[in-house]
Design an enzyme around this catalytic site. Sequence first.
Site, PDB file in Angstrom:
ATOM      1  N   ASN A 272       4.706   9.527  10.184  1.00 11.71           N
ATOM      2  CA  ASN A 272       5.542   8.539  10.433  1.00 11.71           C
ATOM      3  C   ASN A 272       6.982   8.550  10.157  1.00 11.71           C
ATOM      4  O   ASN A 272       7.464   9.069   9.151  1.00 11.71           O
ATOM      5  CB  ASN A 272       5.054   7.407   9.739  1.00 11.71           C
ATOM      6  CG  ASN A 272       5.517   5.786  10.328  1.00 11.71           C
ATOM      7  OD1 ASN A 272       5.234   5.682  11.437  1.00 11.71           O
ATOM      8  ND2 ASN A 272       6.220   4.957   9.710  1.00 11.71           N
TER       9      ASN A 272
ATOM     10  N   HIS B   9      12.317   1.117  15.533  1.00  8.26           N
ATOM     11  CA  HIS B   9      13.375  -0.148  15.170  1.00  8.26           C
ATOM     12  C   HIS B   9      14.345   0.278  15.929  1.00  8.26           C
ATOM     13  O   HIS B   9      15.338   1.073  15.856  1.00  8.26           O
ATOM     14  CB  HIS B   9      13.640   0.369  13.443  1.00  8.26           C
ATOM     15  CG  HIS B   9      12.841  -0.030  12.351  1.00  8.26           C
ATOM     16  ND1 HIS B   9      11.978  -1.357  12.574  1.00  8.26           N
ATOM     17  CD2 HIS B   9      12.173   0.921  11.553  1.00  8.26           C
ATOM     18  CE1 HIS B   9      11.025  -1.074  11.471  1.00  8.26           C
ATOM     19  NE2 HIS B   9      11.097   0.075  10.849  1.00  8.26           N
TER      20      HIS B   9
ATOM     21  N   ASP C 130      10.785  -3.331  16.088  1.00 10.04           N
ATOM     22  CA  ASP C 130      11.486  -4.646  16.121  1.00 10.04           C
ATOM     23  C   ASP C 130      12.673  -4.225  17.062  1.00 10.04           C
ATOM     24  O   ASP C 130      13.017  -3.317  17.184  1.00 10.04           O
ATOM     25  CB  ASP C 130      11.800  -5.187  14.712  1.00 10.04           C
ATOM     26  CG  ASP C 130      12.263  -4.135  13.780  1.00 10.04           C
ATOM     27  OD1 ASP C 130      11.995  -4.190  12.563  1.00 10.04           O
ATOM     28  OD2 ASP C 130      12.949  -3.051  14.369  1.00 10.04           O
TER      29      ASP C 130
ATOM     30  N   ASN D 271       5.646   9.620   5.133  1.00 12.89           N
ATOM     31  CA  ASN D 271       6.798   8.762   5.902  1.00 12.89           C
ATOM     32  C   ASN D 271       7.959   9.309   5.969  1.00 12.89           C
ATOM     33  O   ASN D 271       8.651   9.560   4.764  1.00 12.89           O
ATOM     34  CB  ASN D 271       6.559   7.356   5.541  1.00 12.89           C
ATOM     35  CG  ASN D 271       7.509   6.440   6.311  1.00 12.89           C
ATOM     36  OD1 ASN D 271       7.534   6.418   7.494  1.00 12.89           O
ATOM     37  ND2 ASN D 271       8.259   5.654   5.480  1.00 12.89           N
ATOM     38  N   GLU D 272       9.022   9.614   6.965  1.00 16.39           N
ATOM     39  CA  GLU D 272      10.328   9.951   6.977  1.00 16.39           C
ATOM     40  C   GLU D 272      10.710  10.957   6.085  1.00 16.39           C
ATOM     41  O   GLU D 272      11.561  11.055   5.208  1.00 16.39           O
ATOM     42  CB  GLU D 272      10.999   8.369   6.333  1.00 16.39           C
ATOM     43  CG  GLU D 272      10.973   7.290   7.142  1.00 16.39           C
ATOM     44  CD  GLU D 272      11.365   5.966   6.564  1.00 16.39           C
ATOM     45  OE1 GLU D 272      12.493   6.133   5.547  1.00 16.39           O
ATOM     46  OE2 GLU D 272      11.341   5.120   6.976  1.00 16.39           O
TER      47      GLU D 272
ATOM     48  N   GLU E 125       6.391   0.351  14.116  1.00 17.73           N
ATOM     49  CA  GLU E 125       7.193  -0.622  13.246  1.00 17.73           C
ATOM     50  C   GLU E 125       8.196  -1.187  14.289  1.00 17.73           C
ATOM     51  O   GLU E 125       9.300  -1.694  13.973  1.00 17.73           O
ATOM     52  CB  GLU E 125       8.140  -0.027  12.115  1.00 17.73           C
ATOM     53  CG  GLU E 125       6.956   0.587  11.186  1.00 17.73           C
ATOM     54  CD  GLU E 125       7.735   1.347   9.952  1.00 17.73           C
ATOM     55  OE1 GLU E 125       8.779   0.865   9.703  1.00 17.73           O
ATOM     56  OE2 GLU E 125       7.030   2.125   9.387  1.00 17.73           O
TER      57      GLU E 125
ATOM     58  N   MET F  25       0.785  -1.174   0.043  1.00 15.84           N
ATOM     59  CA  MET F  25       0.152   0.012  -0.112  1.00 15.84           C
ATOM     60  C   MET F  25       0.927   1.388  -0.021  1.00 15.84           C
ATOM     61  O   MET F  25       0.737   2.194   0.756  1.00 15.84           O
ATOM     62  CB  MET F  25      -0.964  -0.071   1.262  1.00 15.84           C
ATOM     63  CG  MET F  25      -2.100  -1.092   1.087  1.00 15.84           C
ATOM     64  SD  MET F  25      -3.099  -1.575   2.418  1.00 15.84           S
ATOM     65  CE  MET F  25      -4.266   0.147   2.411  1.00 15.84           C
TER      66      MET F  25
ATOM     67  N   TRP G 140       6.803  -4.856  13.595  1.00 18.30           N
ATOM     68  CA  TRP G 140       7.402  -5.247  12.155  1.00 18.30           C
ATOM     69  C   TRP G 140       7.713  -6.637  11.608  1.00 18.30           C
ATOM     70  O   TRP G 140       8.666  -6.848  11.169  1.00 18.30           O
ATOM     71  CB  TRP G 140       8.531  -4.159  11.921  1.00 18.30           C
ATOM     72  CG  TRP G 140       8.443  -3.589  10.318  1.00 18.30           C
ATOM     73  CD1 TRP G 140       9.166  -4.148   9.288  1.00 18.30           C
ATOM     74  CD2 TRP G 140       7.318  -3.026   9.515  1.00 18.30           C
ATOM     75  NE1 TRP G 140       8.952  -3.570   8.083  1.00 18.30           N
ATOM     76  CE2 TRP G 140       7.858  -2.901   8.276  1.00 18.30           C
ATOM     77  CE3 TRP G 140       6.202  -2.303  10.169  1.00 18.30           C
ATOM     78  CZ2 TRP G 140       7.053  -2.047   7.340  1.00 18.30           C
ATOM     79  CZ3 TRP G 140       5.500  -1.555   9.378  1.00 18.30           C
ATOM     80  CH2 TRP G 140       5.840  -1.524   7.851  1.00 18.30           C
TER      81      TRP G 140
HETATM   82  O1  G3I Z   1       7.545  -9.544  -3.137  1.00 15.43           O
HETATM   83  C1  G3I Z   1       8.554  -9.225  -4.220  1.00 15.43           C
HETATM   84  C2  G3I Z   1       8.893 -10.487  -5.101  1.00 15.43           C
HETATM   85  O2  G3I Z   1       7.918 -10.843  -5.630  1.00 15.43           O
HETATM   86  C3  G3I Z   1      10.134  -9.533  -5.950  1.00 15.43           C
HETATM   87  O3  G3I Z   1      10.624 -10.958  -6.630  1.00 15.43           O
HETATM   88  C4  G3I Z   1      11.061  -9.133  -5.193  1.00 15.43           C
HETATM   89  C5  G3I Z   1      12.147  -8.780  -6.034  1.00 15.43           C
HETATM   90  O4  G3I Z   1      12.045  -7.539  -6.570  1.00 15.43           O
HETATM   91  O5  G3I Z   1      10.666  -8.029  -4.510  1.00 15.43           O
HETATM   92  C6  G3I Z   1       9.561  -8.411  -3.533  1.00 15.43           C
HETATM   93  O6  G3I Z   1       8.856  -7.243  -2.653  1.00 15.43           O
HETATM   94  C7  G3I Z   1       9.859  -6.750  -1.938  1.00 15.43           C
HETATM   95  C8  G3I Z   1       9.143  -6.480  -0.781  1.00 15.43           C
HETATM   96  O7  G3I Z   1       9.827  -5.777   0.317  1.00 15.43           O
HETATM   97  C9  G3I Z   1       8.598  -7.702   0.016  1.00 15.43           C
HETATM   98  O8  G3I Z   1       9.576  -8.663   0.291  1.00 15.43           O
HETATM   99  C10 G3I Z   1      10.453  -5.443  -2.434  1.00 15.43           C
HETATM  100  O9  G3I Z   1      11.364  -5.727  -3.470  1.00 15.43           O
HETATM  101  C11 G3I Z   1      11.161  -4.688  -1.372  1.00 15.43           C
HETATM  102  O10 G3I Z   1      11.478  -3.330  -1.746  1.00 15.43           O
HETATM  103  C12 G3I Z   1      10.178  -4.547  -0.244  1.00 15.43           C
HETATM  104  O11 G3I Z   1      11.080  -3.914   0.794  1.00 15.43           O
HETATM  105  C13 G3I Z   1      10.333  -3.253   1.906  1.00 15.43           C
HETATM  106  C14 G3I Z   1      10.679  -1.970   2.126  1.00 15.43           C
HETATM  107  O12 G3I Z   1       9.995  -1.207   3.270  1.00 15.43           O
HETATM  108  C15 G3I Z   1      10.599  -1.107   0.943  1.00 15.43           C
HETATM  109  O13 G3I Z   1       9.200  -0.948   0.651  1.00 15.43           O
HETATM  110  C16 G3I Z   1      10.208  -4.201   3.044  1.00 15.43           C
HETATM  111  O14 G3I Z   1       9.770  -5.473   2.934  1.00 15.43           O
HETATM  112  C17 G3I Z   1       9.922  -3.357   4.310  1.00 15.43           C
HETATM  113  O15 G3I Z   1      10.030  -4.070   5.650  1.00 15.43           O
HETATM  114  C18 G3I Z   1      10.228  -2.043   4.416  1.00 15.43           C
HETATM  115  O16 G3I Z   1       9.999  -1.377   5.555  1.00 15.43           O
HETATM  116  C19 G3I Z   1      10.207  -0.006   5.835  1.00 15.43           C
HETATM  117  C20 G3I Z   1       8.931   0.759   6.034  1.00 15.43           C
HETATM  118  O17 G3I Z   1       7.887   0.725   5.004  1.00 15.43           O
HETATM  119  C21 G3I Z   1       9.315   2.320   6.462  1.00 15.43           C
HETATM  120  N1  G3I Z   1      10.267   2.270   7.699  1.00 15.43           N
HETATM  121  C22 G3I Z   1      11.407   1.318   7.446  1.00 15.43           C
HETATM  122  C23 G3I Z   1      11.053  -0.010   7.006  1.00 15.43           C
HETATM  123  C24 G3I Z   1      12.442  -0.846   6.799  1.00 15.43           C
HETATM  124  O18 G3I Z   1      12.948  -0.404   5.849  1.00 15.43           O
END
Ligand code: G3I
Length: 323
Positions: free
Chosen positions: A172, A205, A236, A128-129, A234, A46, A283
Site C-alpha cells: 500500500n 488521497h 478522499d 505501507n509507504e 484511502e 490495527m 478514508w
Molecule cells: O484516539 C486517540 C485519543 O484517545 C488520544 O487522546 C489522541 C491523542 O494521542 O490520539 C487518538 O488517536 C489518534 C488516532 O489517529 C485517532 O484519531 C492518534 O493519536 C493519531 O496518531 C491517529 O492518526 C492516524 C494516522 O494514520 C496515524 O496512525 C489517522 O487517524 C489516520 O487517518 C492516518 O491514516 C494514514 C494511513 O494509515 C496511511 N496513509 C496515510 C493516512 C493519513 O495519514
Amino acid sequence: NTASLKGAATTFSVGTITRSPYVTAGGTHIEILKNEFNNLTSEYEMKMNIMYPSEGNYDFSAGDAIVGFAQANDMNVHGHALIWHNATPSWVENFSGTDAEFEAMVEDYITTTLNHYKGKVRSWDVVNEAFEDGTGHPLRNSVFRQKMGDDYIKKCFQFARNADPDVILFYNDYNMASSPTKRQAMFNLVDELGDLIDGVGAQMHISYNGPSAANIQAVADGTVSRNLKLHFAELDIRANPEEDTSLTSLSSDRANAQKDKFKEVVQIYNAIPLDNKFALTVWGVRDNESWLLDFWGVPEWPLMFDEDYNKKPAYAGFLEGLE
Ligand code: G3I
C-alpha cells in the site's frame, strides 16, 4: 438494496474506515456504516504501535471490537497495516538486540497477528509507504530496512504468506497516480515480490482537480496487467487543495467538481476486470472527521457526507460512476 453505495456496487466491496469507539457507540455513524459499506479498514488500531505496544505484549482488543462489529454486520475487514514507519512502536525503533533477533521479532509479530485474525480479516497491507517521496526510490531508511536489509519487504510478505496462505496480501502506498516515478518503483517492487503479493493498494488521497484520469487509469492498468487485485484504499478528494484560508464553506462549484472526480475514480475502478476487483475504500464518513483537517489545518470537505451526515453531491457522483 440499491439505495446505498454497497447495494449499487455489485462487483466490488465498498469500504470506509472506523475506530473501536465508533463501533461500540452506535448512533447515526453506525447506521451509515451498516447501510452504505461492506468493507472496513481500521483507521489506526490495527497498526503495530497499537497491536504490539511492548515486546512480547500484544493488544488486539481495539481491532477485535472492529472485527466483532464487522462479523455481526456481514462486513469484511481489511487489516491496515502490519509494517509502517509511521506506526512503529518506540521499543521497535530502539530495538537493542541483534539484527537476527530483530528479524525473528518481526516474523513472530506478523505470524502472531495473522494467526489471531485468521478467518476474520480478509486482507492485510503487509507493508505501507516503503518508498521515499519524490524519486520513489530509494526505499525509506526505516528501522526495518536498516536491520533486515533492502529485501525486508519480501521477507515480511513471506512471513505473512507462511502464517496464513488464505489472506489477501497488499502493498500500500500514496501518490501512485500523481507520481509516475513512484508508481513505476512500486510496480518494480511488485514484480520482485512475484506470487508473494496478491494486490496493490493505491491510497488515492487526491484533489478535485487532480491527478488526471489518465494517471489514475495507469494505476489500474499496471495492476490489471500483472493480474493483481486493486484496492483504491484511502480515497478522499480535497476540495481546497490550494489551502485557501478564506474558504469557510464548500461552494457548489467545488462540490460539483468534487462530485465529478468521485464519479471518475469510481468509473475507472468499476471498469477493471472482475478478477482484479477488490474494494474501493473511502478514508472516512464525514468531512469534519477527516485526517486532512489536522494535516493541512484548513477545511477540505473531502468525503461524501457533511458534518450532519447529509449526503453531498459527491455521494451522487459515486453512484453515477457505477452506471
Ligand atoms: O484516539 C486517540 C485519543 O484517545 C488520544 O487522546 C489522541 C491523542 O494521542 O490520539 C487518538 O488517536 C489518534 C488516532 O489517529 C485517532 O484519531 C492518534 O493519536 C493519531 O496518531 C491517529 O492518526 C492516524 C494516522 O494514520 C496515524 O496512525 C489517522 O487517524 C489516520 O487517518 C492516518 O491514516 C494514514 C494511513 O494509515 C496511511 N496513509 C496515510 C493516512 C493519513 O495519514
